[in-house]
Enzyme design. Structure first.
Site, PDB file in Angstrom:
ATOM      1  N   ARG A 125     -23.359  -5.911 -30.247  1.00  0.00           N
ATOM      2  CA  ARG A 125     -22.286  -4.997 -30.905  1.00  0.00           C
ATOM      3  C   ARG A 125     -22.880  -3.921 -31.665  1.00  0.00           C
ATOM      4  O   ARG A 125     -24.699  -4.684 -31.977  1.00  0.00           O
ATOM      5  CB  ARG A 125     -21.337  -5.653 -31.796  1.00  0.00           C
ATOM      6  CG  ARG A 125     -21.073  -6.553 -32.514  1.00  0.00           C
ATOM      7  CD  ARG A 125     -21.932  -6.649 -33.805  1.00  0.00           C
ATOM      8  NE  ARG A 125     -21.731  -8.012 -35.135  1.00  0.00           N
ATOM      9  CZ  ARG A 125     -22.579  -8.088 -36.041  1.00  0.00           C
ATOM     10  NH1 ARG A 125     -22.975  -7.376 -35.928  1.00  0.00           N
ATOM     11  NH2 ARG A 125     -22.110  -9.001 -36.633  1.00  0.00           N
ATOM     12  N   GLU A 157     -14.904  -6.627 -41.113  1.00  0.00           N
ATOM     13  CA  GLU A 157     -15.728  -6.973 -42.008  1.00  0.00           C
ATOM     14  C   GLU A 157     -16.496  -5.479 -42.442  1.00  0.00           C
ATOM     15  O   GLU A 157     -17.109  -5.163 -43.594  1.00  0.00           O
ATOM     16  CB  GLU A 157     -16.444  -8.260 -41.688  1.00  0.00           C
ATOM     17  CG  GLU A 157     -18.033  -7.767 -42.564  1.00  0.00           C
ATOM     18  CD  GLU A 157     -19.242  -9.082 -42.421  1.00  0.00           C
ATOM     19  OE1 GLU A 157     -18.724 -10.045 -41.770  1.00  0.00           O
ATOM     20  OE2 GLU A 157     -19.967  -9.030 -42.747  1.00  0.00           O
ATOM     21  N   ARG A 184     -16.558  -1.822 -35.615  1.00  0.00           N
ATOM     22  CA  ARG A 184     -17.721  -2.685 -35.159  1.00  0.00           C
ATOM     23  C   ARG A 184     -17.391  -1.381 -33.849  1.00  0.00           C
ATOM     24  O   ARG A 184     -16.030  -2.083 -32.572  1.00  0.00           O
ATOM     25  CB  ARG A 184     -17.179  -3.986 -35.189  1.00  0.00           C
ATOM     26  CG  ARG A 184     -17.521  -4.788 -36.336  1.00  0.00           C
ATOM     27  CD  ARG A 184     -18.651  -5.061 -36.593  1.00  0.00           C
ATOM     28  NE  ARG A 184     -19.379  -6.101 -37.619  1.00  0.00           N
ATOM     29  CZ  ARG A 184     -19.235  -7.160 -38.479  1.00  0.00           C
ATOM     30  NH1 ARG A 184     -19.209  -8.014 -37.436  1.00  0.00           N
ATOM     31  NH2 ARG A 184     -19.524  -7.098 -39.411  1.00  0.00           N
ATOM     32  N   THR A 219     -26.406  -9.506 -44.215  1.00  0.00           N
ATOM     33  CA  THR A 219     -27.403  -9.367 -42.665  1.00  0.00           C
ATOM     34  C   THR A 219     -27.167  -8.627 -41.530  1.00  0.00           C
ATOM     35  O   THR A 219     -27.483  -8.605 -41.050  1.00  0.00           O
ATOM     36  CB  THR A 219     -27.036 -11.244 -42.119  1.00  0.00           C
ATOM     37  OG1 THR A 219     -25.271 -10.947 -41.503  1.00  0.00           O
ATOM     38  CG2 THR A 219     -26.703 -11.995 -43.198  1.00  0.00           C
ATOM     39  N   ARG A 239     -26.016  -7.089 -33.106  1.00  0.00           N
ATOM     40  CA  ARG A 239     -25.649  -8.405 -32.462  1.00  0.00           C
ATOM     41  C   ARG A 239     -25.582  -8.621 -31.458  1.00  0.00           C
ATOM     42  O   ARG A 239     -24.387  -8.253 -30.922  1.00  0.00           O
ATOM     43  CB  ARG A 239     -24.831  -8.874 -33.029  1.00  0.00           C
ATOM     44  CG  ARG A 239     -24.912 -10.455 -32.723  1.00  0.00           C
ATOM     45  CD  ARG A 239     -23.690 -12.073 -34.039  1.00  0.00           C
ATOM     46  NE  ARG A 239     -22.420 -11.277 -33.076  1.00  0.00           N
ATOM     47  CZ  ARG A 239     -22.728 -12.868 -32.232  1.00  0.00           C
ATOM     48  NH1 ARG A 239     -23.647 -13.748 -32.281  1.00  0.00           N
ATOM     49  NH2 ARG A 239     -21.023 -13.389 -31.910  1.00  0.00           N
ATOM     50  N   ARG A 281     -24.261 -19.473 -32.241  1.00  0.00           N
ATOM     51  CA  ARG A 281     -22.801 -19.888 -32.699  1.00  0.00           C
ATOM     52  C   ARG A 281     -21.881 -20.036 -31.782  1.00  0.00           C
ATOM     53  O   ARG A 281     -22.456 -20.558 -31.240  1.00  0.00           O
ATOM     54  CB  ARG A 281     -22.438 -18.729 -33.092  1.00  0.00           C
ATOM     55  CG  ARG A 281     -23.062 -17.364 -33.984  1.00  0.00           C
ATOM     56  CD  ARG A 281     -22.055 -15.733 -33.971  1.00  0.00           C
ATOM     57  NE  ARG A 281     -23.200 -15.908 -35.597  1.00  0.00           N
ATOM     58  CZ  ARG A 281     -22.430 -14.007 -35.697  1.00  0.00           C
ATOM     59  NH1 ARG A 281     -21.484 -14.085 -35.754  1.00  0.00           N
ATOM     60  NH2 ARG A 281     -23.157 -13.876 -36.930  1.00  0.00           N
ATOM     61  N   GLU A 292     -18.355 -16.226 -34.881  1.00  0.00           N
ATOM     62  CA  GLU A 292     -19.175 -17.304 -36.563  1.00  0.00           C
ATOM     63  C   GLU A 292     -18.077 -18.335 -36.620  1.00  0.00           C
ATOM     64  O   GLU A 292     -16.862 -18.323 -36.693  1.00  0.00           O
ATOM     65  CB  GLU A 292     -19.281 -16.448 -37.350  1.00  0.00           C
ATOM     66  CG  GLU A 292     -20.364 -16.684 -37.849  1.00  0.00           C
ATOM     67  CD  GLU A 292     -19.986 -15.242 -39.163  1.00  0.00           C
ATOM     68  OE1 GLU A 292     -19.334 -14.592 -39.027  1.00  0.00           O
ATOM     69  OE2 GLU A 292     -21.445 -14.948 -39.918  1.00  0.00           O
TER      70      GLU A 292
END
Ligand code: ADP
Ligand code: ARG
Length: 340
Positions: free
Chosen positions: A110, A209, A213, A257, A264, A293, A298
């Site tokens: 992603r 977030e 994404r 991050t 990721r 993870r 997460e």
């Protein structure tokens, strides 16, 4: 606001780098969108078990509060503030991570993206968030072939469908306390949703977030196929959307991050033997810059010796290198598991 007290057991990078002196310097600064230090650190203050503890409210947060963000970025990505964002989507060799099909259940890559000209989720207004949603949905509706799909707004989704999508690892969870404290869950579920193609190998999350994404995933370990699909989607979306970006930090994200490639790349991998020796597993993942993870993403736990293993660094290395971090490490994990 007073200087926050962090409990002794707090290991966040926020607690590490926000000294009282720095707090005094930064506490009166404001970005052009009205983002303050108090807002940036609220999540880490309210959640002392944070590993990072800060969020940006706009692109300017990274410069206005650079004295706090820079060391956090430096430590997380092993990236120095003199470095530049690196990018390359070319040259990934064809890779099947698990030719015998014994270890890897699925592979996912992603990237996070946000739109230029809008504040990030922590302070975006309801109207702006809805505008982001309509701009992105319009861009998604132009996708063709394997990438074509349908957008499902969250407010219109039954509880049953939502839970099934989460269980199948396609959709974000609801009520993340770190995002809640950061202001990222405001007006839930308005403006949020998921787009996916027919067989759910290409998906886009909206206004979680990050505003986007962009996700490519499939069963098994053919990571080059997953990467190629993602790259073609990013390129197609860039024809219509203008993503927030800086020469130094790459793609701008809510959390430090996720800066840079914002990528990721992960596998769900079954490691029954290594799962009994977590110290050894951790030493390999650390050596190859990987993160462990749980199966539900997460802040979740591993089940049935299945782990989510992904690249940790996202800034200062290119997209192809981020994938190679995972490829190199996973090769070793499988070798060690086989010999154990
Ligand atoms: P993100 O990847 O966006 O940072 P999470 O770690 O919360 O966020 O993961 C989001 C979802 O994606 C979770 O349901 C997680 O289990 C799923 N996921 C991550 N990697 C894989 C993978 N390789 N195969 C299947 N699902 C995955
Ligand atoms: N804010 C959370 C913490 O500090 C998450 C940090 C990284 N993850 C993320 N999804 N941005 O622990």
């Amino acid at each position: 606001m007073e200087y926050p007290t962090f409990p002794k057991e707090c290991n966040s990078l926020l607690a590490k780098y926000l000294t009282k002196e720095l707090f005094e310097i930064l506490k009166t600064r404001t970005t052009p969108n009205g983002f303050t230090l108090e807002k940036a650190i609220r999540s880490g203050v309210e959640n002392p078990d944070s590993s990072i503890g800060v969020y940006a409210g706009d692109k300017e947060s990274y410069t206005t509060f650079a004295e706090l963000f820079d060391p956090i970025i430096e430590e997380y990505h092993s990236f120095s503030k003199e470095s530049q964002y690196q990018s390359s989507f070319d040259g990934l060799e064809s890779v099947e991570l698990d030719p015998k099909g014994e270890y890897i259940l699925s592979t996912r890559i992603r990237v996070g993206r946000n739109l230029e000209g809008f504040p990030l989720g922590a302070i975006i207004s309801k109207e702006q968030r809805n505008e982001v949603e309509s701009l992105v949905v319009n861009a998604l509706s132009r996708l063709e072939g394997d990438l074509a799909g349908v957008y499902y707004p969250l407010y219109d989704m039954s509880q049953e469908v939502q839970e099934q999508l989460i269980e199948d690892h396609f959709l974000f969870k609801e009520g993340d306390r770190f995002l809640e404290s950061a202001g990222l869950n405001r007006d839930w579920a308005e403006g949020r949703g998921i787009f996916h193609n027919h067989n759910k190998t290409f998906l886009v999350w909206l206004n979680e977030e990050d505003q986007l994404r962009i996700i490519s995933m499939q069963k098994g370990g053919n990571i080059s196929e997953v990467f190629e699909r993602l790259v073609s989607a990013i390129k197609a979306l860039e024809e219509t959307l203008n993503f927030a970006y800086s020469e130094h930090l790459g793609y701008i994200s809510s959390c430090p991050t996720n800066l840079g490639t914002a990528m990721r790349a992960s596998v769900h991998i079954k490691l029954p033997k290594l799962s009994k020796d977590m110290e050894r597993l951790k030493s390999i993942t650390d050596k190859y810059h990987l993160q462990i993870r749980g199966v539900d993403g997460e802040h979740s736990e591993s089940r049935g010796a299945i782990f989510d293993i992904s690249n940790r660094r996202r800034l200062g290395i290119s997209e192809v290198e981020a994938v190679r971090d995972l490829v190199e490490g996973v090769k070793v994990l499988i070798e060690v598991e086989e010999k154990s």
